[in-house]
Design an enzyme around this catalytic site. Structure first.
Site, short mmCIF file in Angstrom:
data_model
loop_
_atom_site.label_atom_id
_atom_site.label_comp_id
_atom_site.label_asym_id
_atom_site.label_seq_id
_atom_site.Cartn_x
_atom_site.Cartn_y
_atom_site.Cartn_z
N ASP A 1 0.82 -1.20 0.00
CA ASP A 1 0.00 0.00 0.00
C ASP A 1 0.86 1.26 0.00
O ASP A 1 0.35 2.38 -0.16
CB ASP A 1 -0.98 0.01 1.17
N SER A 2 2.19 1.09 0.12
CA SER A 2 3.12 2.22 -0.03
C SER A 2 3.06 2.80 -1.43
O SER A 2 3.61 3.88 -1.68
CB SER A 2 4.55 1.77 0.28
N ASP B 1 -1.11 -6.14 -0.58
CA ASP B 1 -1.54 -5.47 0.65
C ASP B 1 -3.04 -5.22 0.63
O ASP B 1 -3.58 -4.70 -0.36
CB ASP B 1 -0.81 -4.14 0.80
N LYS C 1 -1.60 -9.40 2.67
CA LYS C 1 -0.98 -8.93 3.90
C LYS C 1 -1.89 -7.89 4.53
O LYS C 1 -2.51 -7.08 3.83
CB LYS C 1 0.38 -8.30 3.63
N GLU D 1 -2.31 -5.32 8.33
CA GLU D 1 -1.62 -4.78 9.49
C GLU D 1 -2.43 -5.04 10.76
O GLU D 1 -3.65 -5.05 10.74
CB GLU D 1 -1.43 -3.26 9.33
N GLU E 1 8.19 -4.04 11.56
CA GLU E 1 8.64 -2.74 11.03
C GLU E 1 9.01 -1.77 12.15
O GLU E 1 8.24 -1.56 13.10
CB GLU E 1 7.56 -2.10 10.15
#
Length: 624
Positions: A99-100, A138, A168, A170, A237
């Site tokens: 998602d970056s 993501d 993925k 979070e 992270e």
């Protein structure tokens, strides 16, 4: 059986036997010859080797095996087909469509603004470029947090429409149930704890986690919960490396670190960060401290774009090589005749076209216009004037070279060099310098002042001399400061950086004496100090602006081509003159100053010294 049939049967039996054995042999060897074309059996024809099989895609069993064996896992982000191909050719184990993408590709300040549709779009492009790596997509912010059913729906979309191998998300313990439900639904899940960029507004910005025992325990419990929920790996992270070490040792699933030290099972970095792709201030602000830049691709891209811009403005691109389509002379003449019947050529500018257009047509065609920054040179002038901006004494040799080429010149000095208070101290120190050390001189101005100081000090023996180029070194030979018995070092390229990098240093703590301008950068001394030298710098002169006469100011306002010998001269000119003439610069540093101050047409010497500068001036003249 009749006698006739018996005769035929006895005649054909040997052939039937051979045919049957041949067919049997063909059957037994069919695996070897079934797919070989008939032409292959010609005498001397070699059987072509089989095409190589496509690489096997990395799977979850590989990751578990590498975790057990202690083999590091290499993971990289990718967001489009080119980056995916690069990642796959580099044999990355895992490729993350992160998602970056919101920040490095779409230009947002956080990752929260990317949508599930955005992620599917980018996942499809990455899948087209990756044949070996395990591809993880993501789940973006807002697509899974509300409920496990919402998360499952988003995960199914990412797998079915985006064609990724896994997803993925979070979050630690709070997301364990969601991870469990997605895994039960048949989709592999990678967890992500520590700094979770999707929650940046709630956690107070991008910061590290686990730097106190309470946060470290919370991260550890989150990792255990994700493992129990069925996650196949977990990203750690921005946490301390010792915390990451213990978490990695306690988990049976791999850990992927990003800003978490070297003890994790593998590492991941953002593609744009690690290759130095972007150069703008926003990206510099958000590039994390933990990211090592393995390249400076952005600088190469920027240089290429600027070179393209310059060549278009200068009329160098496209040249004959890149103009491959031609029309015959006969057809071209027909075209011109018909075109002129329909509409004659008109000028797009407000310039006055001379009456004797036929005689000046080549000159007229080559006039360059830059929108509002119009070059104001006289179109009737067949020999444009080149303005020299250094002191006449310093530009005397350059003026002589230009006049030999039938180029008109005029002098409008922008700057003057003045001695500083340190000059007298330098004179007094000259007799006592270490004779085994080096005196480095990086400009003709510094060379002139060194010669003056040497004479004032009584012509003492000096340390070894090094000059930035042949022009500067020539001053020492002219004054007999050096001769065959006293060598002088000149680097392969006439720059201060090259001199500092190539200066012969036989021992540590070599003394290097550096007389220079107070405005000079510290590049030379920094490089020499990194090489173990003891550097003494004297700022023996400085640069000040020179006032112009009324005639010089008027000439500057109507100038077309200006030769700049320093960034200081560029700054003075930019302050005093409204329009931007064509610039011919002595080197890249001066050219960079021109670009920074808004000059559009900038030429710089490709070779060091006056000859290279003359070449830049000749290129500038080609625009007129």
């Amino acid at each position: 059986m009749t006698a006739k049939n018996a005769l035929w049967s006895s005649f054909l039996r040997p052939f039937q036997s051979n045919l049957f054995s041949g067919l049997l042999k063909w059957k037994n060897n069919s695996n070897n010859y079934r797919n070989i074309p008939i032409a292959s059996f010609k005498k001397g024809f070699k059987v072509a080797p089989k095409a190589p099989e496509p690489p096997r895609r990395v799977n979850l069993q590989d990751l578990r095996k590498w975790k057990r064996e202690g083999r590091k896992i290499v993971m990289m982000t990718a967001y489009d087909y080119p980056s995916a191909v690069h990642a796959d050719l580099s044999e990355m184990d895992v490729v993350l469509v992160g998602d970056s993408v919101a920040m490095v590709t779409l230009g947002h300040d956080t990752t929260q603004k990317v949508t599930i549709d955005d992620m599917i779009y980018h996942c499809r492009a990455v899948v087209n470029g990756c044949k070996r790596a395990l591809i993880v997509g993501d789940l973006p912010f807002g697509s899974y947090e509300i409920s496990p059913p919402q998360a499952m729906s988003s995960a199914y979309r990412l797998v079915k429409e985006g064609s990724v191998d896994a997803v993925k998300l979070e979050g630690g313990r709070k997301m364990a149930e969601t991870v469990h439900r997605i895994v039960q639904g048949g989709i592999a899940v990678m967890g992500h704890i520590g700094l979770t960029p999707g929650s940046v507004s709630a956690i107070g910005g991008f910061r590290s986690f686990g730097r106190n025992s309470k946060e470290a325990i919370e991260i550890f419990q989150g990792a255990l919960a994700l493992e129990e929920a069925g996650a196949f790996a977990v990203v750690l992270e921005c946490i301390p490396h010792l915390v990451a070490k213990h978490i990695t040792e306690c988990l049976s699933i791999p850990t992927i670190g990003i800003g978490a030290g070297k003890y994790t099972s593998g590492q991941v970095l953002v593609y744009h960060d690690m290759i130095g792709m972007l150069q703008h201030p926003h990206h510099a602000k958000v590039t994390p401290k933990f990211c090592k830049k393995y390249a400076q691709v952005g600088e190469a891209i920027q240089e290429a774009l600027e070179n393209y811009r310059d060549e278009v403005l200068q009329g160098k691109f496209p040249n004959e090589t890149y103009s491959p389509y031609h029309i015959s002379e006969e057809e071209y003449e027909k075209f011109v005749q018909e075109m002129q019947k329909l509409r004659p050529p008109v000028s797009s500018s407000s310039a006055t076209i001379p009456d004797n257009l036929h005689e000046n047509v080549q000159l007229w065609k080559r006039i360059t216009w830059l929108g509002s920054n119009r070059i104001t040179c006289n179109i009737h002038t067949k020999k444009p004037l080149v303005i020299l901006t250094r002191e006449p004494r310093k530009d005397e040799q350059l003026a002589t070279l230009l006049k030999r080429k039938d180029i008109n010149v005029a002098s409008i000095p922008c700057v003057l060099q003045e001695k500083t208070e340190e000059f007298s101290g330098f004179v007094q120190s000259l007799p006592y310098l270490d004779k085994s050390g080096w005196l480095v001189v990086t400009s003709p101005e510094a060379a002139d002042l060194l010669i003056e100081a040497w004479k004032l000090a009584g012509n003492p023996t000096l340390p070894l001399l090094s000059a930035v180029g042949k022009s500067t070194a020539g001053r020492f030979f002219h004054e007999h400061l050096v001769d065959d018995s006293h060598s002088i070092f000149i680097p392969s390229t006439a720059t201060g950086k090259s001199l500092a990098e190539q200066l012969p240093i036989s021992k540590e703590n070599t003394k290097v004496y550096y007389p220079t301008s107070a405005l000079a950068s510290s590049t030379v001394e920094n490089i020499l100090r990194e090489r173990g030298c003891i550097v003494e710098r004297w700022n023996i002169y400085t640069t000040v602006s020179k006032e112009w006469t009324q005639e010089q100011r008027k000439l500057a306002e109507t100038s077309c081509i200006v030769a700049f010998g320093s960034p200081s001269a560029v700054a003075v000119w930019s302050e005093r003159v409204k329009h931007k003439p064509i610039c011919a610069c002595i080197g890249q540093t001066t050219a960079a100053a021109c670009h920074k101050l808004g000059f559009k047409l900038v030429f710089s010497a490709k070779e060091p010294g006056l000859e290279g500068w003359v070449g830049a001036i000749e290129q500038a003249l080609e625009c007129i």
